[in-house]
Design a protein around this motif. Structure first.
Motif, PDB file in Angstrom:
ATOM      1  N   UNK A 217     -16.832 102.998  14.553  1.00 28.53           N
ATOM      2  CA  UNK A 217     -15.384 102.833  14.400  1.00 28.53           C
ATOM      3  C   UNK A 217     -14.900 103.076  12.978  1.00 28.53           C
ATOM      4  N   UNK A 218     -15.816 103.024  12.010  1.00 25.92           N
ATOM      5  CA  UNK A 218     -15.403 103.255  10.633  1.00 25.92           C
ATOM      6  C   UNK A 218     -14.997 104.712  10.419  1.00 25.92           C
ATOM      7  N   UNK A 219     -14.014 104.917   9.573  1.00 24.15           N
ATOM      8  CA  UNK A 219     -13.606 106.273   9.203  1.00 24.15           C
ATOM      9  C   UNK A 219     -13.946 106.466   7.723  1.00 24.15           C
ATOM     10  N   UNK A 220     -14.615 107.568   7.432  1.00 25.57           N
ATOM     11  CA  UNK A 220     -15.175 107.788   6.105  1.00 25.57           C
ATOM     12  C   UNK A 220     -14.753 109.164   5.590  1.00 25.57           C
ATOM     13  N   UNK A 221     -14.422 109.228   4.309  1.00 24.53           N
ATOM     14  CA  UNK A 221     -14.167 110.523   3.669  1.00 24.53           C
ATOM     15  C   UNK A 221     -15.329 110.778   2.713  1.00 24.53           C
ATOM     16  N   UNK A 222     -16.333 111.539   3.172  1.00 23.85           N
ATOM     17  CA  UNK A 222     -17.542 111.715   2.354  1.00 23.85           C
ATOM     18  C   UNK A 222     -17.268 112.501   1.074  1.00 23.85           C
ATOM     19  N   UNK A 223     -18.151 112.294   0.089  1.00 19.88           N
ATOM     20  CA  UNK A 223     -17.979 113.028  -1.177  1.00 19.88           C
ATOM     21  C   UNK A 223     -19.187 113.900  -1.510  1.00 19.88           C
TER      22      UNK A 223
ATOM     23  N   UNK B  25     -15.804 107.878  -0.016  1.00 20.18           N
ATOM     24  CA  UNK B  25     -17.084 108.326  -0.544  1.00 20.18           C
ATOM     25  C   UNK B  25     -18.270 107.899   0.303  1.00 20.18           C
ATOM     26  N   UNK B  26     -19.104 108.879   0.607  1.00 23.09           N
ATOM     27  CA  UNK B  26     -20.365 108.641   1.316  1.00 23.09           C
ATOM     28  C   UNK B  26     -21.157 109.944   1.209  1.00 23.09           C
ATOM     29  N   UNK B  27     -22.462 109.810   1.249  1.00 17.95           N
ATOM     30  CA  UNK B  27     -23.313 110.999   1.247  1.00 17.95           C
ATOM     31  C   UNK B  27     -23.612 111.359   2.703  1.00 17.95           C
ATOM     32  N   UNK B  28     -23.215 112.561   3.071  1.00 18.42           N
ATOM     33  CA  UNK B  28     -23.360 113.056   4.451  1.00 18.42           C
ATOM     34  C   UNK B  28     -24.667 113.842   4.554  1.00 18.42           C
ATOM     35  N   UNK B  29     -25.541 113.401   5.429  1.00 19.87           N
ATOM     36  CA  UNK B  29     -26.767 114.160   5.701  1.00 19.87           C
ATOM     37  C   UNK B  29     -26.494 115.060   6.897  1.00 19.87           C
ATOM     38  N   UNK B  30     -26.693 116.356   6.715  1.00 22.16           N
ATOM     39  CA  UNK B  30     -26.481 117.303   7.815  1.00 22.16           C
ATOM     40  C   UNK B  30     -27.821 117.613   8.462  1.00 22.16           C
TER      41      UNK B  30
ATOM     42  N   UNK C 221     -33.299 109.291   0.654  1.00 18.75           N
ATOM     43  CA  UNK C 221     -32.705 110.460  -0.024  1.00 18.75           C
ATOM     44  C   UNK C 221     -31.279 110.176  -0.508  1.00 18.75           C
ATOM     45  N   UNK C 222     -30.751 109.014  -0.144  1.00 19.72           N
ATOM     46  CA  UNK C 222     -29.414 108.651  -0.624  1.00 19.72           C
ATOM     47  C   UNK C 222     -28.305 108.871   0.382  1.00 19.72           C
ATOM     48  N   UNK C 223     -28.655 109.197   1.635  1.00 14.99           N
ATOM     49  CA  UNK C 223     -27.614 109.466   2.639  1.00 14.99           C
ATOM     50  C   UNK C 223     -27.029 108.168   3.198  1.00 14.99           C
ATOM     51  N   UNK C 224     -25.723 108.201   3.460  1.00 15.36           N
ATOM     52  CA  UNK C 224     -25.009 107.049   4.041  1.00 15.36           C
ATOM     53  C   UNK C 224     -24.630 107.274   5.495  1.00 15.36           C
ATOM     54  N   UNK C 225     -24.394 108.529   5.846  1.00 10.73           N
ATOM     55  CA  UNK C 225     -23.997 108.881   7.214  1.00 10.73           C
ATOM     56  C   UNK C 225     -24.756 110.156   7.608  1.00 10.73           C
ATOM     57  N   UNK C 226     -24.875 110.384   8.914  1.00 13.43           N
ATOM     58  CA  UNK C 226     -25.630 111.555   9.364  1.00 13.43           C
ATOM     59  C   UNK C 226     -24.895 112.238  10.517  1.00 13.43           C
ATOM     60  N   UNK C 227     -24.783 113.555  10.394  1.00 11.32           N
ATOM     61  CA  UNK C 227     -24.115 114.349  11.424  1.00 11.32           C
ATOM     62  C   UNK C 227     -24.749 115.724  11.504  1.00 11.32           C
TER      63      UNK C 227
END
Ligand code: HPA
Length: 247
Positions: A95-101, A152-157, A175-181
């Protein structure tokens, strides 16, 4: 013109007053679907469903080059990419909405550059993969409409289409990732290569594998419910972004 690339759960923009649909051919093949032109609050916007209108195109099969090329060709200047993600960081639950950096790229085998067979070889700066000005506008829009968005969040692709193992998520966290997509790359790099502004709104739809409610497996059946609720909030943020542009 602002372009929205909609991901899982956002195959159309309900608040878009549609004027026309256009099939665009590019030197890189066909985009995921027709570009949908219209207006939000009277401001021109173009929309593209990343996985196709019927959600039939898997993350590794999306023609990212054609999508971005077509949007650029048809007058897009900034791209807001809507993506769904798993939350790795403990406070980034469903449910959280994030604007990754930031981004760490684990994808492979995707057509990830426009710069092929060119001499001399071109390199672009990618220190900051998202356009900061557009990120800030998104965060301000969220604030203006009272929707919480994490700055801010680190997006792992990852490659997908399978989800990750718990050990892979542990590694991404190290590796420092906060979210994954699965779709953030190569979209971001291609946008930069053709000088489009690019920022993402990431909707956390599940705890990443091995975390929180996904300790014994990711509850896939719950994702749709989370998305349904979050998509309305994403739409409001986009509307606020457009309203600001019009002001
Ligand atoms: N992993 C990768 N991609 C995703 C996830 C996930 O847990 N959830 C939504 N997209």
């Amino acid at each position: 013109m602002l372009a929205i690339i909609g991901g899982t759960g956002l195959t159309q923009l309900a608040n878009l007053d549609v004027s026309r649909r256009q099939v665009v051919r590019t030197p890189y093949g066909e985009p995921s679907g027709p570009l949908i032109f219209g207006a939000i609050r009277g401001v021109p916007v173009v929309f593209l469903a990343r996985h196709g209108t019927g959600h039939t195109i898997a993350p590794h099969q999306v023609n990212y080059r054609a999508n971005l090329w077509a949007l650029k060709e048809e007058g897009a200047g900034d791209i807001v990419s809507v993506v769904s993600v798993g939350g790795i960081r403990a406070d980034l639950g469903p449910g959280r909405i994030v604007v990754p950096h930031q981004i760490v790229d684990y994808t492979w085998g995707r057509m990830h550059t426009f710069f092929e067979d060119e001499a001399p070889v071109k390199h672009i700066d990618f220190t900051e993969p998202y356009t900061d000005e557009l990120r800030k506008k998104l965060l301000a829009a969220a604030k203006a409409c009272g929707e919480a968005a994490v700055d801010g969040a680190v997006y792992a692709a990852t490659q997908g289409p399978r989800l990750e193992t718990a050990a892979e998520i542990d590694r991404l966290e190290r590796d420092g990732a906060d979210i994954v997509g699965m779709t953030g790359m190569p979209e971001a790099i291609l946008a930069r290569e053709i000088e489009l502004g690019y920022a993402a709104i990431a909707v956390v739809v599940n705890h990443a594998a091995g975390r929180g409610t996904s300790v014994r497996g990711v509850p896939l059946q719950e994702i749709e419910e989370v998305l349904k609720d979050a998509v309305g909030r994403v739409r409001r943020i986009i509307e606020a972004l457009v309203a600001k542009a019009a002001a």
